[in-house]
Enzyme design. Structure first.
Site, short mmCIF file in Angstrom:
data_model
loop_
_atom_site.label_atom_id
_atom_site.label_comp_id
_atom_site.label_asym_id
_atom_site.label_seq_id
_atom_site.Cartn_x
_atom_site.Cartn_y
_atom_site.Cartn_z
CG ASP A 20 2.11 17.32 1.96
OD1 ASP A 20 1.68 16.33 1.78
OD2 ASP A 20 1.68 18.45 2.25
CD GLU A 77 -4.59 19.83 -0.48
OE1 GLU A 77 -4.17 18.96 -1.13
OE2 GLU A 77 -4.44 19.38 1.08
N PRO A 85 -1.52 -8.25 1.24
CG PRO A 85 -1.70 -7.47 3.46
CD PRO A 85 -0.86 -7.25 2.13
CB THR A 95 -3.45 -9.73 -4.06
OG1 THR A 95 -2.62 -10.83 -2.98
CG2 THR A 95 -2.55 -8.46 -3.78
N GLY A 123 1.79 -12.84 -1.34
CA GLY A 123 1.81 -11.52 -1.99
C GLY A 123 1.14 -10.36 -1.05
CG HIS A 138 0.14 19.43 -2.40
ND1 HIS A 138 1.57 18.92 -2.10
CD2 HIS A 138 -0.45 19.53 -1.26
CE1 HIS A 138 1.78 18.98 -0.87
NE2 HIS A 138 0.53 19.21 -0.26
#
Length: 760
Positions: free
Chosen positions: A501, A426, A205, A207, A203, A429
């Site tokens: 973005d 911002e 890193p 976890t 899995g 967005h």
């Protein structure tokens, strides 16, 4: 090498040095004689001031006892000096002429002394060599470099249990079964089950793969050896294979036991053609590991648990059943898992009333267990920095921002113009995302600089999602292009602030076209596949498997997607320009806005219709019939509580039902006086083997028996003094003649015809 061993070694070396110095000091018989120049000694001889003399011929030294000390000898009456080779006779004659007592000594070299002179320094060097070798682990240099470097966990080490693991319930269940098998093997052996030989945890890193292994070590109750995959292969050729052999030999001596290999991809990488002309030391180590895991040798009672972040590069021979019987994915926790992880790591910490762990779990989608533990720890550190006594909700919020974006750049001086551009960026967005119908709502927007970003807007999903629709991905593109559209709309020119973005939008659009087949023009085809060698990391060898014309069409589709999203964001900001100005003003004043404040600002913003320019199905017309409703949706319509408890899997219910039936059958057989197999206790005899010890069962319905079986007692061999044998097995139906009776076979055939079901 611990501190106690270092102190012990240094003490032993000091004692040896002290003994050597004492030997040479006390064996020196020239102590008490003052060394003088040869000319001073000759002057004393010529001046008739010598009482007695000793000539040491082997050492070429002269010892004089003077009649009286003087200034040249500093008042000493015993002096010693060296003389040149060949002058012993002249000295003897000169001393004899002065009537001094002269003796000549020719010393013979002591064997012990010679040995000490040469052996003692050698012993000191060997001692230092061994000490430094042990300090460096004893395996990198010196003796025993082929020995395994695995560490066996002792009882004194702090234990981690399954109670300390949260968010990975499926992995815990699988590993708990191994622990239960080691502690209660009879329940599994009764069913003929064999313990898994190997378990692979894989899995992303953070976890909790290593944490799960530590939990197994804390609860297994058997010896637990841990080693890293990089500890096998080093500079010496053959060391890796030797260490693998030694590791499993050590494990067999402590069987049953568990071996945990962390980062097994360091040694288990897929074998290749040996590119670069290097040696095959890694392959040799892997081959030895394959043989030890499942070869001709016996490894009963040795369970191997391994962890890796890259299961795709492991050798297929390593992953097959018999070596790794179970491959357990350890993924990022879901909402319930994040709640459990936060509760575990917040245990024992003073939490304020406004510290909402459930809300924090909803806002940390995609975080691993290590990230969540870091969030709680950062909140505790921030509270301690401010001399607080309890961890508050704002401290947790700040900790999340620190983990995601890094610490706040307080010392950075930002001009008013740059701050204004950041606020509109911002705000673009946030407004673009708020107006799109298929995107998670914005939870927070800020213009505070963190790490490499000047600000960020956070969209938090209401629930965990494993799938994304095309409309959702297009909404993500609109969200990403909202900042650039705001810059162009308000300031009439773009800035470099939209670089991340654009990168994110390009990645999403290209994956829609080349991976997910969402372009009607190019169809549901995956373009581009990896053909790289494992030793190149696989991804370095990616080659296009399409023509230049298709590549041009891919670029056009990607550009078309991004331009459509850019245009949609522009139209949203143009329509709600006043709202954008209000939002930018609030950001410049407060720097950070949360969901309630955004809801009041965007009260008049309506959701836009979905973009339909990519909804072409190429002549395939979707059905107008809506999909069926789920039980949860129907329950909500009826006003019933939902969700209901998740039912157990069907196989669990079937196993439980079969177990209850078997136990009931055994209890019924016990009440009728039969043994475990339905036969009278103590009637099983060795003579039964001629006909078989059990009644054959052909899978027929209950109450049916084979014609002519069991044989009549008259056909069986008789044994004097022994009763007729009985045949344990399935109980016969009520009213059926006992197999040991003298009922004729014809009567048995009639009984069969009455009980046997008709087939046809």
């Amino acid at each position: 090498m611990n501190r106690k061993n270092v102190t012990r070694t240094i003490t032993a070396i000091a004692v040896v040095v002290l003994l050597g110095w004492s030997f040479f000091y006390f064996s020196d018989d020239t102590r008490g004689y003052k060394p003088v120049d040869t000319s001073v000694a000759i002057t004393q001889i010529n001046g008739d001031n010598v009482k007695s003399a000793q000539i040491d011929d082997r050492e070429q030294q002269l010892r004089l006892i003077l009649k009286k000390g003087n200034n040249e000898t500093d008042g000493s009456e015993k002096v010693i000096t060296k003389y040149p080779t060949g002058y012993a006779v002249d000295l003897f004659n000169a001393l004899s002429a002065k009537n001094a007592k002269v003796s000549t000594v020719v010393n013979q070299g002591s064997i012990l002394g010679e040995l000490l002179v040469y052996v003692l320094p050698l012993l000191l060097l060997v001692g230092l060599f061994v000490m430094f070798s042990r300090m460096q682990g004893g395996a990198r240099m010196g003796f025993g470099f082929g020995k395994s470097r695995a560490k066996q966990l002792s009882k004194d080490m702090p234990k981690t249990t399954f109670a300390d693991v949260a968010g990975v319930d499926e992995a815990v269940e699988e590993l708990y079964e191994i622990k239960d098998f080691l502690q209660n093997p009879s329940r599994y052996q009764a069913l003929g089950a064999k313990i898994p030989k190997g378990v692979l945890l894989y899995g992303p890193p953070g976890t909790g793969k290593t944490l799960l292994a530590r939990a197994v070590a804390g609860e297994a109750g058997v010896p637990f050896f841990t080693i890293s995959g990089s500890d096998f292969v080093e500079m010496f050729v053959g060391v890796g294979a030797s260490r693998v052999r030694d590791l499993f030999e050590q494990a067999k001596q402590n069987s049953p036991c568990i071996i945990f290999v962390d980062e097994i991809d360091a040694v288990g990488r897929q074998r290749g053609a040996g590119l670069g002309g290097g040696h095959d030391e890694r392959e040799q180590t892997l081959n030895q590991l394959l043989v030890e895991m499942d070869g001709f040798g016996d490894r009963a009672g040795v369970i191997l648990i391994a962890a890796t972040n890259r299961p795709d590069i492991l050798d297929p021979a390593l992953l097959r059943p018999g070596r790794f019987d179970r491959q357990i994915p350890v993924s990022n926790p879901d909402l319930a898992g994040r709640r459990a992880v936060l509760r575990v790591h917040s245990k024992g910490k003073p939490m304020a009333a406004d510290a909402d762990l459930d809300g924090l779990a909803k806002r940390t989608v995609g975080m691993t267990g290590a990230d969540l533990a870091n969030v709680i720890n950062e909140a505790a550190l921030l509270t301690a920095r401010e001399n607080g006594t309890v961890i508050t909700g704002p401290a947790l919020e700040e900790a999340v921002d620190r983990v995601i974006g890094g610490p706040r750049r307080k010392g950075r001086i930002i001009s008013e113009q740059e701050k204004k551009i950041t606020a509109y960026h911002e705000g673009g967005h946030t407004l673009a995302a708020w107006a799109m119908p298929d995107i998670e709502p914005i939870y927070k927007v800020t213009i505070l600089a963190r790490g490499r970003t000047g600000g960020h807007a956070v969209a938090v999903p209401e629930e965990d999602k494993g799938l994304r629709t095309r409309s959702e991905m297009i909404a993500q593109l609109v969200f990403a292009m909202g900042g650039r559209a705001a810059e162009e709309l308000v300031f009439r020119e773009p800035t470099t602030g939209a670089v991340s973005d654009i990168e994110q939008a390009t990645k999403i659009a290209r994956s829609m076209v080349t991976e997910f087949g969402m372009s009607s023009k190019l169809g549901a085809v995956k373009y581009g596949s990896e053909h790289g060698d494992p030793f190149l990391g696989r991804t370095m060898g990616t080659q296009p498997d399409y023509s230049h014309e298709v590549a041009r069409e891919i670029d056009e589709e990607v550009r078309k997607l991004i331009e459509a999203a850019h245009t949609e964001a522009w139209e949203i900001l143009t329509e709600y320009r006043d709202v954008l100005d209000t939002l930018a003003g609030e950001l410049l004043e407060k720097e950070t806005l949360h969901r309630p404040e955004l809801e009041s600002i965007f009260a008049d913003v309506e959701k836009r219709p979905r973009l339909t320019m990519f909804d072409d199905f190429g002549g395939r017309i979707p059905s107008d019939k809506p999909p069926i409703k789920t039980p949860g949706e129907l329950a909500i319509e009826r006003g019933e509580p939902w969700p209901q408890p998740v039912p157990e899997p069907a196989f669990k219910a079937a196993i439980a039902q079969a177990t209850q039936a078997a136990e009931a059958a055994r209890s019924d057989a016990g009440q009728t006086g039969h043994g475990a197999n339905g036969s009278p206790a103590g009637t099983h005899r060795s003579g039964d083997r001629q006909y078989g010890s059990t009644q054959p069962d052909y899978g027929a319905p209950a109450g049916w028996h084979a014609p002519g079986w069991p044989p009549r007692s008259s056909h069986r061999p008789s044994y004097s003094g022994e009763p007729a044998p009985t045949y344990p097995g399935q109980p016969y139906p009520t009213g059926q003649a006992d197999p040991g009776s003298d009922e004729s076979s014809a009567e048995q055939d009639d009984e069969v015809s009455r009980t046997k079901p008709a087939h046809g």
